[in-house]
Design a protein around this motif. Structure first.
Motif, mmCIF file in Angstrom:
data_model
loop_
_atom_site.group_PDB
_atom_site.id
_atom_site.type_symbol
_atom_site.label_atom_id
_atom_site.label_comp_id
_atom_site.label_asym_id
_atom_site.label_seq_id
_atom_site.Cartn_x
_atom_site.Cartn_y
_atom_site.Cartn_z
ATOM 1 N N GLN A 243 0.811 -1.209 0.000
ATOM 2 C CA GLN A 243 0.000 0.000 0.000
ATOM 3 C C GLN A 243 0.853 1.271 0.000
ATOM 4 O OE1 GLN A 243 -2.514 0.717 3.483
ATOM 5 N NE2 GLN A 243 -4.199 1.245 2.114
ATOM 6 N N LEU A 244 1.868 1.284 0.838
ATOM 7 C CA LEU A 244 2.744 2.455 0.942
ATOM 8 C C LEU A 244 4.193 2.023 0.734
ATOM 9 C CD1 LEU A 244 3.154 5.494 1.770
ATOM 10 C CD2 LEU A 244 3.411 4.667 4.115
ATOM 11 N N LYS A 245 4.876 2.704 -0.172
ATOM 12 C CA LYS A 245 6.290 2.412 -0.418
ATOM 13 C C LYS A 245 7.088 3.701 -0.288
ATOM 14 C CE LYS A 245 8.031 1.690 -4.579
ATOM 15 N NZ LYS A 245 8.385 1.037 -5.875
ATOM 16 N N VAL A 246 8.105 3.648 0.543
ATOM 17 C CA VAL A 246 9.001 4.783 0.748
ATOM 18 C C VAL A 246 10.403 4.338 0.357
ATOM 19 C CG1 VAL A 246 9.988 6.358 2.451
ATOM 20 C CG2 VAL A 246 7.574 5.697 2.612
ATOM 21 N N LYS A 247 11.051 5.112 -0.497
ATOM 22 C CA LYS A 247 12.381 4.732 -0.966
ATOM 23 C C LYS A 247 13.275 5.968 -1.027
ATOM 24 C CE LYS A 247 14.696 2.016 -4.558
ATOM 25 N NZ LYS A 247 14.511 1.235 -5.815
ATOM 26 N N GLU B 165 15.167 15.970 -3.413
ATOM 27 C CA GLU B 165 15.120 15.372 -4.745
ATOM 28 C C GLU B 165 15.643 13.942 -4.698
ATOM 29 O OE1 GLU B 165 16.685 16.311 -9.294
ATOM 30 O OE2 GLU B 165 17.043 17.746 -7.669
ATOM 31 N N GLY B 166 14.948 13.052 -5.390
ATOM 32 C CA GLY B 166 15.323 11.640 -5.410
ATOM 33 C C GLY B 166 14.526 10.792 -4.440
ATOM 34 N N SER B 167 13.809 11.450 -3.532
ATOM 35 C CA SER B 167 12.956 10.720 -2.603
ATOM 36 C C SER B 167 11.737 10.171 -3.347
ATOM 37 C CB SER B 167 12.484 11.633 -1.469
ATOM 38 O OG SER B 167 13.574 12.137 -0.730
ATOM 39 N N VAL B 168 11.294 8.986 -2.932
ATOM 40 C CA VAL B 168 10.124 8.353 -3.546
ATOM 41 C C VAL B 168 9.145 7.968 -2.442
ATOM 42 C CG1 VAL B 168 9.279 6.375 -4.864
ATOM 43 C CG2 VAL B 168 11.452 7.446 -5.489
ATOM 44 N N ILE B 169 7.893 8.422 -2.575
ATOM 45 C CA ILE B 169 6.812 7.973 -1.697
ATOM 46 C C ILE B 169 5.630 7.638 -2.599
ATOM 47 C CG2 ILE B 169 5.372 8.450 0.302
ATOM 48 C CD1 ILE B 169 7.264 10.679 1.101
ATOM 49 N N GLU B 170 5.232 6.379 -2.610
ATOM 50 C CA GLU B 170 4.103 5.941 -3.427
ATOM 51 C C GLU B 170 3.025 5.364 -2.530
ATOM 52 O OE1 GLU B 170 5.483 3.185 -6.325
ATOM 53 O OE2 GLU B 170 6.626 4.680 -7.457
ATOM 54 N N PHE B 171 1.780 5.727 -2.821
ATOM 55 C CA PHE B 171 0.643 5.204 -2.078
ATOM 56 C C PHE B 171 -0.352 4.604 -3.067
ATOM 57 C CE2 PHE B 171 -3.539 5.574 -0.005
ATOM 58 C CZ PHE B 171 -3.286 4.843 1.143
ATOM 59 N N GLU B 172 -0.552 3.315 -2.946
ATOM 60 C CA GLU B 172 -1.430 2.569 -3.855
ATOM 61 C C GLU B 172 -1.079 2.854 -5.314
ATOM 62 O OE1 GLU B 172 -5.426 3.498 -2.546
ATOM 63 O OE2 GLU B 172 -5.324 1.983 -0.957
ATOM 64 N N GLY B 173 0.225 2.894 -5.582
ATOM 65 C CA GLY B 173 0.724 3.084 -6.938
ATOM 66 C C GLY B 173 0.784 4.521 -7.401
ATOM 67 N N LYS B 174 0.299 5.452 -6.589
ATOM 68 C CA LYS B 174 0.309 6.870 -6.977
ATOM 69 C C LYS B 174 1.529 7.568 -6.371
ATOM 70 C CE LYS B 174 -4.765 7.199 -7.044
ATOM 71 N NZ LYS B 174 -5.057 5.835 -6.537
ATOM 72 N N ASP B 175 2.066 8.523 -7.110
ATOM 73 C CA ASP B 175 3.185 9.327 -6.630
ATOM 74 C C ASP B 175 2.666 10.336 -5.616
ATOM 75 O OD1 ASP B 175 5.385 10.898 -6.157
ATOM 76 O OD2 ASP B 175 5.721 11.463 -8.247
ATOM 77 N N LEU B 176 2.837 10.029 -4.346
ATOM 78 C CA LEU B 176 2.289 10.864 -3.286
ATOM 79 C C LEU B 176 2.902 12.259 -3.289
ATOM 80 C CD1 LEU B 176 1.438 9.660 0.260
ATOM 81 C CD2 LEU B 176 2.781 11.725 0.010
ATOM 82 N N LEU B 177 4.121 12.387 -3.773
ATOM 83 C CA LEU B 177 4.800 13.679 -3.753
ATOM 84 C C LEU B 177 4.189 14.689 -4.721
ATOM 85 C CD1 LEU B 177 8.516 12.513 -3.444
ATOM 86 C CD2 LEU B 177 6.994 13.350 -1.643
ATOM 87 N N LYS B 178 3.263 14.244 -5.544
ATOM 88 C CA LYS B 178 2.566 15.152 -6.441
ATOM 89 C C LYS B 178 1.321 15.754 -5.797
ATOM 90 C CE LYS B 178 4.080 13.018 -10.782
ATOM 91 N NZ LYS B 178 3.631 12.346 -12.036
ATOM 92 N N TYR B 179 1.007 15.314 -4.570
ATOM 93 C CA TYR B 179 -0.197 15.765 -3.886
ATOM 94 C C TYR B 179 0.144 16.794 -2.816
ATOM 95 C CZ TYR B 179 -2.758 11.876 -6.024
ATOM 96 O OH TYR B 179 -3.340 11.020 -6.918
ATOM 97 N N SER B 180 -0.745 17.779 -2.659
ATOM 98 C CA SER B 180 -0.600 18.740 -1.568
ATOM 99 C C SER B 180 -1.094 18.100 -0.276
ATOM 100 C CB SER B 180 -1.409 20.007 -1.868
ATOM 101 O OG SER B 180 -2.785 19.689 -2.014
ATOM 102 N N THR B 181 -0.809 18.751 0.840
ATOM 103 C CA THR B 181 -1.167 18.183 2.142
ATOM 104 C C THR B 181 -2.653 17.894 2.253
ATOM 105 O OG1 THR B 181 0.655 19.398 3.168
ATOM 106 C CG2 THR B 181 -1.035 18.554 4.629
#
Length: 237
Positions: free
Chosen positions: A2-6, A56-72
């Motif tokens: 569900q959540l992937k942090v890299k 830069e270079g951080s990855v956070i994905e939630f259910e396959g979506k790039d979470l870093l593209k979302y505002s709080t």
């Protein structure tokens, strides 16, 4: 997953807080991250909820979506991620019911909101008794119950909890973790950061250990409870 942090990296000005964190959370899991004060536990949650920027270079994905593209706010309203911060931060000038209602600002499912509110009051009977009371007049334990209930109302896919046992008496700590277990049984994923390592590992299914901004150990919670290094550093043994 569900959540992937890299490779999560976060700095506060020139101070490096997180040094390339990698971890994942499965749907429906109750996972804990333990560590000393200042190790970076809260920073992880703040980065996931987009309260602070990641490098830069951080990855956070939630259910396959790039979470870093979302505002709080969209992390909550679009992705269903809620953050229960350290220190409760409830609205003291609003009643208990108004706090819970405000948490649903982005939800349109009126019937389910009513059911969820009833469920929260069943989970925390003391909140039901005080539903018309100003939140600022509640005891510390009751305010923590309200903070957790509000988090459940705002986003039920995954809850990020920051030190929910802080300032609670031992009996209230157990009640709080019992409540979190009940929330988890309903299918809500829980990512918990907690300084009370023993309590967190007793309730979690899996855990990570963080030291100085780096994850140094991971495994099933029962294995971490019996790990000599974890015992020595975090369990007082």
């Amino acid at each position: 997953m569900q959540l992937k942090v890299k490779n999560l990296r976060v700095s506060y000005e020139k101070i490096k807080a997180l040094h390339g964190i990698d971890f994942s959370v499965e749907a429906g899991e109750l996972l804990t991250i333990i560590g000393a004060n200042g190790a970076g536990k809260s920073t992880i949650l703040r980065a996931i909820s987009r309260m602070i920027p990641s490098e830069e270079g951080s990855v956070i994905e939630f259910e396959g979506k790039d979470l870093l593209k979302y505002s709080t706010d969209k992390v909550v309203s679009k992705l269903g991620i809620s953050h229960v911060p350290e220190g409760r931060r409830i609205f003291g000038n609003l009643t208990v019911t108004e706090n819970l209602t405000l948490a649903c600002f982005a939800r349109k499912d009126t019937d389910q909101i009513k059911k969820d509110k009833k469920w929260v009051f069943n989970l925390f009977p003391r909140l039901d008794e005080r539903k018309d009371q100003l939140a600022g007049t509640l005891s510390g334990g009751e305010q923590q119950m309200l903070s957790v209930g509000r988090g459940y109302m705002s986003g039920r896919k995954i809850m990020l909890l920051d030190e929910p046992s802080m300032g609670l008496a031992p009996l209230l700590m157990l009640e709080m973790f019992d409540a979190l277990s009940e929330i988890n049984k309903l299918g809500t994923t829980i990512l918990l950061v907690e300084q009370n390592a023993r309590l967190a590992l007793k309730f979690a299914q899996r855990g990570y250990v963080i030291e100085n901004g780096s994850l140094v150990l991971e495994g099933p919670a029962d294995e971490l409870l019996n790990n000599p290094d974890v015992k020595k550093a975090y369990l007082g043994a």
